[in-house]
Design a protein around this motif. Structure first.
Motif, PDB file in Angstrom:
ATOM      1  N   GLU A   5       1.973  27.379  58.785  1.00  0.00           N
ATOM      2  CA  GLU A   5       1.169  27.725  59.959  1.00  0.00           C
ATOM      3  C   GLU A   5       1.938  28.621  60.927  1.00  0.00           C
ATOM      4  O   GLU A   5       1.448  29.678  61.329  1.00  0.00           O
ATOM      5  CB  GLU A   5       0.751  26.441  60.695  1.00  0.00           C
ATOM      6  CG  GLU A   5      -0.207  25.581  59.908  1.00  0.00           C
ATOM      7  CD  GLU A   5      -1.611  25.618  60.508  1.00  0.00           C
ATOM      8  OE1 GLU A   5      -1.723  25.622  61.750  1.00  0.00           O
ATOM      9  OE2 GLU A   5      -2.564  25.656  59.720  1.00  0.00           O
ATOM     10  N   GLY A   8       2.731  31.916  59.367  1.00  0.00           N
ATOM     11  CA  GLY A   8       1.534  32.757  59.338  1.00  0.00           C
ATOM     12  C   GLY A   8       1.278  33.418  60.687  1.00  0.00           C
ATOM     13  O   GLY A   8       1.078  34.629  60.758  1.00  0.00           O
ATOM     14  N   HIS A  16      -0.040  42.849  62.833  1.00  0.00           N
ATOM     15  CA  HIS A  16      -1.046  43.480  63.696  1.00  0.00           C
ATOM     16  C   HIS A  16      -0.373  44.331  64.770  1.00  0.00           C
ATOM     17  O   HIS A  16      -0.887  45.388  65.138  1.00  0.00           O
ATOM     18  CB  HIS A  16      -1.939  42.421  64.362  1.00  0.00           C
ATOM     19  CG  HIS A  16      -2.891  41.746  63.421  1.00  0.00           C
ATOM     20  ND1 HIS A  16      -3.896  42.413  62.740  1.00  0.00           N
ATOM     21  CD2 HIS A  16      -3.000  40.446  63.034  1.00  0.00           C
ATOM     22  CE1 HIS A  16      -4.580  41.556  61.994  1.00  0.00           C
ATOM     23  NE2 HIS A  16      -4.055  40.352  62.149  1.00  0.00           N
ATOM     24  N   CYS A  76      -7.243  43.862  59.756  1.00  0.00           N
ATOM     25  CA  CYS A  76      -8.186  42.930  60.380  1.00  0.00           C
ATOM     26  C   CYS A  76      -9.117  42.342  59.320  1.00  0.00           C
ATOM     27  O   CYS A  76      -9.365  41.128  59.307  1.00  0.00           O
ATOM     28  CB  CYS A  76      -8.984  43.653  61.463  1.00  0.00           C
ATOM     29  SG  CYS A  76     -10.077  42.524  62.356  1.00  0.00           S
ATOM     30  N   HIS A  79      -7.140  39.883  57.204  1.00  0.00           N
ATOM     31  CA  HIS A  79      -6.914  38.627  57.934  1.00  0.00           C
ATOM     32  C   HIS A  79      -8.223  37.829  58.000  1.00  0.00           C
ATOM     33  O   HIS A  79      -8.214  36.608  57.838  1.00  0.00           O
ATOM     34  CB  HIS A  79      -6.366  38.962  59.333  1.00  0.00           C
ATOM     35  CG  HIS A  79      -5.839  37.801  60.109  1.00  0.00           C
ATOM     36  ND1 HIS A  79      -5.082  37.973  61.241  1.00  0.00           N
ATOM     37  CD2 HIS A  79      -5.979  36.454  59.949  1.00  0.00           C
ATOM     38  CE1 HIS A  79      -4.770  36.767  61.738  1.00  0.00           C
ATOM     39  NE2 HIS A  79      -5.300  35.838  60.972  1.00  0.00           N
TER      40      HIS A  79
HETATM   41  P1  FAD Z   1      -3.708  33.016  62.766  1.00  0.00           P
HETATM   42  O1  FAD Z   1      -4.678  33.165  61.637  1.00  0.00           O
HETATM   43  O2  FAD Z   1      -2.258  32.928  62.456  1.00  0.00           O
HETATM   44  O3  FAD Z   1      -3.952  34.237  63.764  1.00  0.00           O
HETATM   45  C1  FAD Z   1      -3.089  34.487  64.874  1.00  0.00           C
HETATM   46  C2  FAD Z   1      -3.893  35.225  65.942  1.00  0.00           C
HETATM   47  O4  FAD Z   1      -4.355  36.450  65.402  1.00  0.00           O
HETATM   48  C3  FAD Z   1      -5.167  34.510  66.358  1.00  0.00           C
HETATM   49  O5  FAD Z   1      -4.936  33.588  67.368  1.00  0.00           O
HETATM   50  C4  FAD Z   1      -6.061  35.649  66.830  1.00  0.00           C
HETATM   51  O6  FAD Z   1      -5.794  35.992  68.175  1.00  0.00           O
HETATM   52  C5  FAD Z   1      -5.613  36.810  65.971  1.00  0.00           C
HETATM   53  N1  FAD Z   1      -6.516  37.080  64.849  1.00  0.00           N
HETATM   54  C6  FAD Z   1      -7.216  36.203  64.085  1.00  0.00           C
HETATM   55  N2  FAD Z   1      -7.892  36.842  63.120  1.00  0.00           N
HETATM   56  C7  FAD Z   1      -7.613  38.160  63.278  1.00  0.00           C
HETATM   57  C8  FAD Z   1      -8.045  39.331  62.595  1.00  0.00           C
HETATM   58  N3  FAD Z   1      -8.867  39.282  61.543  1.00  0.00           N
HETATM   59  N4  FAD Z   1      -7.581  40.533  63.019  1.00  0.00           N
HETATM   60  C9  FAD Z   1      -6.737  40.599  64.074  1.00  0.00           C
HETATM   61  N5  FAD Z   1      -6.296  39.538  64.771  1.00  0.00           N
HETATM   62  C10 FAD Z   1      -6.741  38.325  64.377  1.00  0.00           C
HETATM   63  N6  FAD Z   1      -2.364  29.751  55.214  1.00  0.00           N
HETATM   64  C11 FAD Z   1      -2.835  28.906  54.271  1.00  0.00           C
HETATM   65  O7  FAD Z   1      -2.978  27.713  54.534  1.00  0.00           O
HETATM   66  N7  FAD Z   1      -3.183  29.385  53.022  1.00  0.00           N
HETATM   67  C12 FAD Z   1      -3.043  30.695  52.685  1.00  0.00           C
HETATM   68  O8  FAD Z   1      -3.335  31.093  51.538  1.00  0.00           O
HETATM   69  C13 FAD Z   1      -2.531  31.594  53.660  1.00  0.00           C
HETATM   70  N8  FAD Z   1      -2.337  32.909  53.357  1.00  0.00           N
HETATM   71  C14 FAD Z   1      -1.747  33.704  54.270  1.00  0.00           C
HETATM   72  C15 FAD Z   1      -1.474  35.017  53.928  1.00  0.00           C
HETATM   73  C16 FAD Z   1      -0.828  35.867  54.813  1.00  0.00           C
HETATM   74  C17 FAD Z   1      -0.506  37.286  54.407  1.00  0.00           C
HETATM   75  C18 FAD Z   1      -0.453  35.388  56.106  1.00  0.00           C
HETATM   76  C19 FAD Z   1       0.263  36.291  57.064  1.00  0.00           C
HETATM   77  C20 FAD Z   1      -0.732  34.084  56.452  1.00  0.00           C
HETATM   78  C21 FAD Z   1      -1.375  33.226  55.566  1.00  0.00           C
HETATM   79  N9  FAD Z   1      -1.657  31.898  55.893  1.00  0.00           N
HETATM   80  C22 FAD Z   1      -2.183  31.068  54.941  1.00  0.00           C
HETATM   81  C23 FAD Z   1      -1.461  31.390  57.279  1.00  0.00           C
HETATM   82  C24 FAD Z   1      -2.779  31.476  58.089  1.00  0.00           C
HETATM   83  O9  FAD Z   1      -3.405  32.755  57.919  1.00  0.00           O
HETATM   84  C25 FAD Z   1      -2.566  31.283  59.602  1.00  0.00           C
HETATM   85  O10 FAD Z   1      -1.579  32.185  60.066  1.00  0.00           O
HETATM   86  C26 FAD Z   1      -2.163  29.862  60.003  1.00  0.00           C
HETATM   87  O11 FAD Z   1      -3.092  28.939  59.462  1.00  0.00           O
HETATM   88  C27 FAD Z   1      -2.147  29.719  61.540  1.00  0.00           C
HETATM   89  O12 FAD Z   1      -3.474  30.019  61.997  1.00  0.00           O
HETATM   90  P2  FAD Z   1      -3.878  30.230  63.504  1.00  0.00           P
HETATM   91  O13 FAD Z   1      -5.223  29.567  63.657  1.00  0.00           O
HETATM   92  O14 FAD Z   1      -2.797  29.862  64.444  1.00  0.00           O
HETATM   93  O15 FAD Z   1      -4.149  31.807  63.680  1.00  0.00           O
END
Ligand code: FAD
Length: 106
Positions: A5, A8, A16, A76, A79
């Motif tokens: 988490e 990620g 971004h 975007c 993501h």
């Molecule tokens: P995150 O998804 O980390 O987003 C961080 C911030 O980005 C958000 O608060 C928002 O402000 C902004 N944001 C959200 N969506 C977008 C968008 N589309 N465009 C621009 N900005 C945006 N986790 C798993 O459990 N399984 C997986 O297979 C997995 N694959 C991943 C692959 C990659 C390449 C990466 C980088 C991460 C992956 N993760 C995966 C981790 C997951 O995507 C999240 O980062 C993690 O769950 C934390 O989520 P979060 O809700 O804090 O926000």
């Protein structure tokens, strides 16, 4: 093993933000470097199922590094695909600059 988490969140922030400050008209060398950075992730990202997933996504929809706007949009969408898979809300890609570059307007 790393915390998937926080790893990620940190990685999306890096990607971004880097896309937000990528050139509007990148040189061939800058495009090549961006492609190398992105293509390294499925090889090196320390969450193996995330890495495999990303590799498959990049095969289906290759990164568009022709401009800042194209790259930001590609990232975007990518993501958002991950968000959908994880049951997280879709982010409005029209607000990507506000979130990652300009800050909120008021
Ligand atoms: P995150 O998804 O980390 O987003 C961080 C911030 O980005 C958000 O608060 C928002 O402000 C902004 N944001 C959200 N969506 C977008 C968008 N589309 N465009 C621009 N900005 C945006 N986790 C798993 O459990 N399984 C997986 O297979 C997995 N694959 C991943 C692959 C990659 C390449 C990466 C980088 C991460 C992956 N993760 C995966 C981790 C997951 O995507 C999240 O980062 C993690 O769950 C934390 O989520 P979060 O809700 O804090 O926000």
């Amino acid at each position: 093993p790393p915390d998937v988490e926080s790893l990620g969140r940190a990685t999306w922030t890096f990607l971004h933000t880097t896309a937000a400050y990528y050139p509007e008209a990148p040189s061939p060398t800058q495009r090549a470097h961006m492609l190398q950075l992105l293509h390294a992730l499925p090889q090196l990202y320390p969450c193996s199922h995330c890495a495999d997933d990303l590799g498959a996504r990049m095969q289906r929809r290759p990164p568009d590094v022709r401009s800042r706007a194209a790259l930001a949009a590609w990232l975007c969408t990518t993501h958002n695909e991950v968000n959908a898979e994880l049951g997280k809300p879709t982010f409005d890609c029209g607000r990507v600059d506000e979130r990652w570059r300009d800050g909120p307007r008021d």
